[in-house]
Write a protein that holds these residues in place. Structure first.
Motif, PDB file in Angstrom:
ATOM      1  N   ARG A 438       0.830  -1.217   0.000  1.00  0.00           N
ATOM      2  CA  ARG A 438       0.000   0.000   0.000  1.00  0.00           C
ATOM      3  C   ARG A 438       0.856   1.256   0.000  1.00  0.00           C
ATOM      4  O   ARG A 438       0.578   2.210  -0.734  1.00  0.00           O
ATOM      5  N   ARG A 439       1.920   1.239   0.821  1.00  0.00           N
ATOM      6  CA  ARG A 439       2.758   2.439   0.899  1.00  0.00           C
ATOM      7  C   ARG A 439       3.530   2.670  -0.397  1.00  0.00           C
ATOM      8  O   ARG A 439       3.664   3.806  -0.855  1.00  0.00           O
ATOM      9  N   CYS A 441       2.534   1.842  -3.283  1.00  0.00           N
ATOM     10  CA  CYS A 441       1.569   2.321  -4.270  1.00  0.00           C
ATOM     11  C   CYS A 441       1.323   3.822  -4.128  1.00  0.00           C
ATOM     12  O   CYS A 441       0.999   4.507  -5.097  1.00  0.00           O
ATOM     13  N   VAL A 442       1.465   4.325  -2.922  1.00  0.00           N
ATOM     14  CA  VAL A 442       1.321   5.768  -2.691  1.00  0.00           C
ATOM     15  C   VAL A 442       2.577   6.505  -3.150  1.00  0.00           C
ATOM     16  O   VAL A 442       2.504   7.532  -3.830  1.00  0.00           O
ATOM     17  N   ALA A 446       0.785   3.270  -8.387  1.00  0.00           N
ATOM     18  CA  ALA A 446       0.138   2.014  -7.996  1.00  0.00           C
ATOM     19  C   ALA A 446       0.011   1.060  -9.176  1.00  0.00           C
ATOM     20  O   ALA A 446       0.262  -0.147  -9.055  1.00  0.00           O
ATOM     21  N   SER A 480      -7.957  -1.606  -0.125  1.00  0.00           N
ATOM     22  CA  SER A 480      -7.150  -0.453   0.269  1.00  0.00           C
ATOM     23  C   SER A 480      -7.658   0.846  -0.357  1.00  0.00           C
ATOM     24  O   SER A 480      -7.894   0.899  -1.575  1.00  0.00           O
ATOM     25  N   SER A 481      -7.792   1.865   0.459  1.00  0.00           N
ATOM     26  CA  SER A 481      -8.212   3.166  -0.052  1.00  0.00           C
ATOM     27  C   SER A 481      -7.167   3.752  -0.990  1.00  0.00           C
ATOM     28  O   SER A 481      -7.494   4.517  -1.899  1.00  0.00           O
ATOM     29  N   GLU A 482      -5.892   3.375  -0.778  1.00  0.00           N
ATOM     30  CA  GLU A 482      -4.828   3.900  -1.620  1.00  0.00           C
ATOM     31  C   GLU A 482      -4.950   3.425  -3.078  1.00  0.00           C
ATOM     32  O   GLU A 482      -4.379   4.030  -3.983  1.00  0.00           O
ATOM     33  N   LEU A 483      -5.688   2.342  -3.285  1.00  0.00           N
ATOM     34  CA  LEU A 483      -5.802   1.769  -4.635  1.00  0.00           C
ATOM     35  C   LEU A 483      -7.164   2.040  -5.264  1.00  0.00           C
ATOM     36  O   LEU A 483      -7.580   1.345  -6.193  1.00  0.00           O
ATOM     37  N   SER A 484      -7.871   3.041  -4.770  1.00  0.00           N
ATOM     38  CA  SER A 484      -9.208   3.337  -5.300  1.00  0.00           C
ATOM     39  C   SER A 484      -9.151   3.718  -6.772  1.00  0.00           C
ATOM     40  O   SER A 484     -10.033   3.329  -7.566  1.00  0.00           O
TER      41      SER A 484
END
Length: 725
Positions: A438-439, A441-442, A446, A480-484
């Motif tokens: 996740r990190r 991807c930020v 991503a 994950s919200s990071e991959l929306s």
């Protein structure tokens, strides 16, 4: 001839056991020498001195030695201004008496030298080093009276030195340095006293020689005596103040000492050392550049010190040091600093590891080329740091990795090594996998991360690991919200080329997990293909692991992420394949499971519609799903939900996606997994089974046809809306 100079009676009294008789005899000697000096008869004076030395101070009798010492002092007093030319005869025997076995003799030696010094004053300096050495030993004498006499003599010698212009600090410093590590508390007091006195003399540059005895002063800070610690601290404070006011200071040599002392076991020593380092960083400028690595090595551990004062000063110093802009051309050693930071990443203290990572990040930002040239030295350590128990450390490590991965070749290297670490340490994937992915991807793109991971996992030889890894990546993708944004892109797979490319890119590796493929299809809204994949599953595919993953998916369908899918159920006539896919999943679940009840409850809420062309009316009887499947306009074909298309060929190729080829890819991958599972099982059950037997059993097993017929495990009858391949 000697008897003619000193009467026999005087000589007898000079060695008498009674002090008063020796004293009176000494007065007689003083008078005789004074007369000889007045007459200028220095030859006889030398004879008298030799007599006192050879017959008395060198005697085996203690009273003779005492008398000789008193006599030499008396002779010096009698000589007055002429004493200087005879000092080479007078002083040495007195100094030798300082080590006499008899404490009273040592006492009289101190008294005699005191009286001699009072007479000759500055001429006395030529013997300073020898006198200092003697006083140093006497300061620790076992007899209190001798110590007291030595202290009196010491004060007088200090007075003489401070007013003398003949004192040589250059000759004295080696003597001082040699004794600075003595542990005796009396000697330490003696030494600190001399350092303080000499530093107070304007004409003596003690600051210039501070590196020679600085370590000794710091050593005294841990002394068991509070008085000695206080005296040493006072001296160090005075020197530090002088350093602040001095235009020229040798910071380098002292920095080496401070770095060592900053690691002392004594708390007060560490605090003083780190305080000095703090001032040096502020004042040292270019002089300290070559020593930055050593200084950093001292600061980082202190950041985690148990004493708050030390931590505060260390943090301040660290910030000061990191703010300084230095260049390798000025001696700034990037490799050395990087090595220190790398070593401190193994520290047991979290705060130290965090600051070490901040330093690596700072170096990357300021000296990227130099740091990347040493990447092989730090890369393994950075990867290991991903297993750190601290989330903050892991996040910082990921920032460093992301900074390195800005270059394409390093990006690929990062992802490859990351997968390698996950393969070798499944606990890392389990505990940190989601956080790491996740990190990244930020910090990085991503889509780029997922594409690269998919490419690597597509050819992964360890099929068990590939399946686990894909399942983990799939869960992260779905939750994950990071991959929306990535999810939004996949939802456009059927209408958007970018979404299609991503779908196809992920599909290859997602084939390692049936549930991951089904999830991907539901996310991409390729419901017909999802239904086909579900129907392609065979008995071996539906195992405990599969059902656990299915249970998770059913629960995820009830989350906001799949709200769009649930809303599509309001239009069952338009999303026929979605209903069929969900019902297919329902059929795979055990009826008593919570997931079965959850999905069945959701499907019960789907409205029942009957429609013909553009006319839609609610039905009140019969099975809504079978009715929906029977009311597709005759001669038409649904290539994917929501798109009624007359072109039958579009069912196999929608937006450039060849679903027939994709299904073949999935089936082939699952066949490999089944073969792998059987080989493992047979190997476990029978060590004598050959690989050829395993291959033969696999070849004779069930194979899913890829033509227009239904899978053998299903009914051969095709219903309305059935995928035509």
């Amino acid at each position: 001839m000697t008897d003619a100079v000193i009467p026999p009676a005087v000589l007898r009294n000079l060695s008498d056991k009674l002090y008063e008789k020796r004293k009176n005899a000494a007065l007689e000697v003083e008078g005789i020498v004074k007369s000889l000096a007045a007459a200028g008869d220095h030859e006889k004076i030398s004879i008298v001195i030799n007599l006192l030395t050879n017959e008395f101070t060198a005697s085996a009798q203690a009273n003779h030695r005492k008398g000789g010492l008193i006599g030499l002092a008396a002779a010096t007093v009698g000589l007055t201004s002429d004493a200087a030319q005879h000092l080479s005869q007078i002083v040495p025997p007195v100094l030798e008496s300082f080590v006499d076995q008899d404490s009273r003799v040592r006492y009289y030696a101190c008294e005699a030298l005191y009286n001699i010094a009072k007479v000759v004053r500055g001429d006395f300096i030529i013997f300073f080093n020898r006198i200092f050495d003697a006083l140093c030993k006497l300061s620790a004498d076992s007899d209190p009276n001798v110590q007291s006499a030595a202290h009196l003599l010491d004060r007088l010698v200090k007075d003489i030195v401070t007013e003398s212009d003949q004192f040589s600090i250059e000759e004295f410093i080696p003597l001082l340095r040699e004794r600075m590590n003595v542990l005796n508390p009396y000697v330490r007091q003696f030494l600190v006293g001399w350092i303080t006195v000499l530093d107070s003399v304007p004409d003596i540059d003690m600051l210039g020689f501070l590196p020679d005895f600085l370590d000794g002063l710091f050593n005294m800070l841990s002394d068991s005596s509070h008085e000695i610690r206080q005296q040493a601290d006072s001296a160090l404070s005075e020197f530090l103040q002088e350093i602040k006011n001095s235009p020229s200071v040798d910071y380098g040599r002292m920095a080496e000492i401070l770095v060592q002392r900053a690691a002392s076991l004594d708390e007060f020593t560490r605090l003083t050392a780190i305080t000095w380092i703090n001032e040096f960083v502020k004042l040292g400028g270019e002089q300290l550049v070559p020593y930055y690595a050593d200084i950093l090595g001292a600061i980082l551990p202190c950041i985690s010190d148990k004493e708050e004062k030390i931590r505060v000063v260390a943090r301040e110093t660290n910030e000061e040091l990191r703010a300084i802009k230095a260049d390798p051309a000025d001696g700034f050693d990037v490799a050395a600093i990087l090595s220190i930071a790398r070593r401190q990443l193994s520290s047991e203290w979290e705060a130290t590891r965090i600051e070490a990572l901040h330093w690596i990040s700072t170096l990357l930002n300021g000296h990227r080329i130099e740091v990347l040239s040493f990447l092989n030295d730090i890369f393994d350590t950075l990867l290991k740091a991903l297993s750190d128990p601290s989330d903050e450390v892991v996040l910082l490590v990921l920032e460093v990795h992301a900074c390195i991965a800005k270059d394409p070749q390093h990006f690929r290297q990062l992802v490859v090594f990351l997968v390698h670490n996950f393969r070798n340490d499944h606990s890392l994937l389990e505990k940190r996998g989601a956080l790491i992915i996740r990190r990244l991807c930020v910090l990085l793109d991503a889509e780029r991360i997922y594409r690269e991971l998919s490419t690597i996992l597509e050819g992964e030889a360890d099929l068990d690991f590939a399946s686990i890894m894909v399942q983990a990546l799939n869960l992260i993708l779905l939750t994950s919200s990071e991959l929306s944004e990535l999810r939004d892109l996949l939802k456009q797979s059927l209408v958007n080329s970018a979404g299609k490319d991503l779908f196809v890119s992920l599909y290859a590796s997602w084939c390692h997990s049936p549930m991951a493929i089904i999830s991907l299809c539901l996310l991409a809204q390729t419901y017909q293909h999802a239904s086909t994949v579900i129907q392609s599953l065979v008995e071996e595919d539906i195992n405990v692991k599969f059902l656990v993953q299915l249970d998770k998916l059913i629960r995820l369908l009830e989350t906001p992420i799949f709200a769009y899918l649930r809303l599509q159920l309001l239009e069952p006539g338009r999303y026929t394949w979605l209903l069929k896919a969900l019902n297919g999943l329902l059929m795979l679940l055990p009826q008593q499971s919570a997931a079965f009840k959850m999905l069945r409850t959701r499907l019960k809420t789907v409205p029942s519609y009957s429609f013909s062309g553009d006319q839609v009316k609610r039905t009140s009887l019969g099975n809504p799903y079978s009715q929906i499947l029977h009311h597709i306009p005759c001669g038409s074909h649904i290539s994917e939900d929501g798109d009624v298309n007359q072109d039958v060929g579009a069912s196999n190729l929608h937006n450039g996606i060849n679903f027939t080829s994709r299904l073949h890819q999935f089936v082939q991958m699952q066949r490999q997994h089944r073969m792998h599972a059987k080989v493992q099982a047979q190997s476990h059950n029978s060590s004598t089974s050959s690989s050829k037997d395993v291959q033969r059993s696999e070849e004779s097993g069930h194979q899913l046809p890829l033509d227009n017929s239904e899978p053998p495990s299903r009914s051969s009858r095709k219903g309305p809306g059935q995928l035509q391949l």
